[in-house]
Design an enzyme around this catalytic site. Structure first.
Site, PDB file in Angstrom:
ATOM      1  N   ARG A  92       0.812  -1.202   0.000  1.00 32.18           N
ATOM      2  CA  ARG A  92       0.000   0.000   0.000  1.00 32.18           C
ATOM      3  C   ARG A  92       0.857   1.269   0.000  1.00 32.18           C
ATOM      4  NH1 ARG A  92      -5.118  -1.464   0.649  1.00 32.18           N
ATOM      5  NH2 ARG A  92      -6.588   0.189   1.092  1.00 32.18           N
ATOM      6  N   ARG A 159     -19.776  -1.199   4.886  1.00 32.68           N
ATOM      7  CA  ARG A 159     -18.530  -0.906   5.587  1.00 32.68           C
ATOM      8  C   ARG A 159     -18.564   0.510   6.169  1.00 32.68           C
ATOM      9  NH1 ARG A 159     -13.915  -2.841   1.390  1.00 32.68           N
ATOM     10  NH2 ARG A 159     -12.896  -1.011   2.273  1.00 32.68           N
ATOM     11  N   ARG A 170      -9.993   8.284   1.676  1.00 33.32           N
ATOM     12  CA  ARG A 170      -9.276   7.097   1.180  1.00 33.32           C
ATOM     13  C   ARG A 170      -8.770   7.329  -0.247  1.00 33.32           C
ATOM     14  NH1 ARG A 170     -13.796   2.967   1.695  1.00 33.32           N
ATOM     15  NH2 ARG A 170     -12.365   1.493   0.732  1.00 33.32           N
TER      16      ARG A 170
END
Ligand code: G5P
Ligand code: MG
Length: 217
Positions: A92, A159, A170
């Protein structure tokens, strides 16, 4: 099924379809799907030590600290041993990419390039079966019974990090951190980018690409 070992990484913004495409890769090629996000979410519902540590970061749309994630993912990769797999959500950032490269040779990086406006409208309608990581989307792949997982009949949930303000965070974090990771893999000639707005146009191209690649390894 193919006999040679093949290791791929799938990269793409939140909601770009990494889980969806990975599920098809599993069905077609028999690879294992190793998703850092699925593993973390499973730990959260089990209330494990890892889950307790990870929850606040995930809910806020921040990355879970590197040491926790890399330890978990390296452990999983080691456990898997000599099998073909697709890594989803890991690495990531640059530090994670370095650690992975010391542990496993990656044969291909599949980069999903989906416009942000498509992503934002998709995640609003995403329903997830957390224990398995299976995802649904209203109007795209509806569950057979509304609100229930197709295989287990267990409830689906939305979620916490799919709330619009968390998704925005994000997406921003993704652009900041994954640019250098893609460049790093790009320099090694590993990246193939699949651009589009819908899985139905992207999947046949990924399938063709992997068929060619797997036969070459
Ligand atoms: P995750 O779990 O890695 P993200 O943010 O990278 O999460 P996400 O949200 O899981 O990615 P995806 O897998 O790329 O998205 O997308 P998907 O679920 O397959 O598809 C999105 C939706 O669109 C679904 O509902 C699907 O059905 C639908 N869909 C697909 N195709 C189409 C289509 O053609 N049309 C329509 N209409 N719908 C479609 O990471 C979560 C968090 O965990 C932590 C971080 O906190 C992260 O924010 N984390 C890590 N932290 C540190 N290091 C790591 N390595 C970490 N990994 C995870
Ligand atoms: Mg996913």
């Amino acid at each position: 099924m193919y006999t040679k070992i093949f290791r791929a990484v799938i990269i793409g913004a939140p909601g770009s379809g990494k889980g969806t495409i990975s599920e098809r890769i599993v069905k077609t090629f028999g690879f294992l799907h190793i998703s850092s996000g699925d593993i973390l979410r499973q730990n959260i519902i089990q209330n494990s030590d890892l889950g307790k540590k990870a929850k606040k970061y995930i809910d806020a749309g921040q990355l879970v600290p590197d040491d926790i994630v890399t330890q978990t993912m390296v452990g999983r990769i080691t456990e898997v041993g000599n099998k073909s797999y697709i890594l989803d959500g890991f690495p990531r950032n640059g530090a994670q990419a370095e650690i992975l490269s010391a542990r496993a040779q990656i044969d291909a990086v599949i980069n999903l390039d989906i416009p942000h406006d498509v992503i934002i409208s998709r995640v609003k309608n995403r329903w997830t079966h957390i224990p398995s990581g299976r995802v649904y989307n209203i109007g795209f792949n509806d569950p057979k019974v509304p609100g229930k997982d197709n295989k287990t009949g267990e409830p689906l949930t939305q979620r916490e990090d799919d709330k619009p303000h968390v998704v925005a965070k994000r997406l921003q974090l993704y652009d900041e951190l994954m640019g250098p990771v893609l460049a790093w893999y790009g320099e090694r000639g590993l990246v193939t980018t699949f651009k589009g707005r819908e899985t139905k146009e992207i999947w046949p191209r990924v399938e063709r690409f992997l068929k060619d690649k797997v036969n070459m390894v």
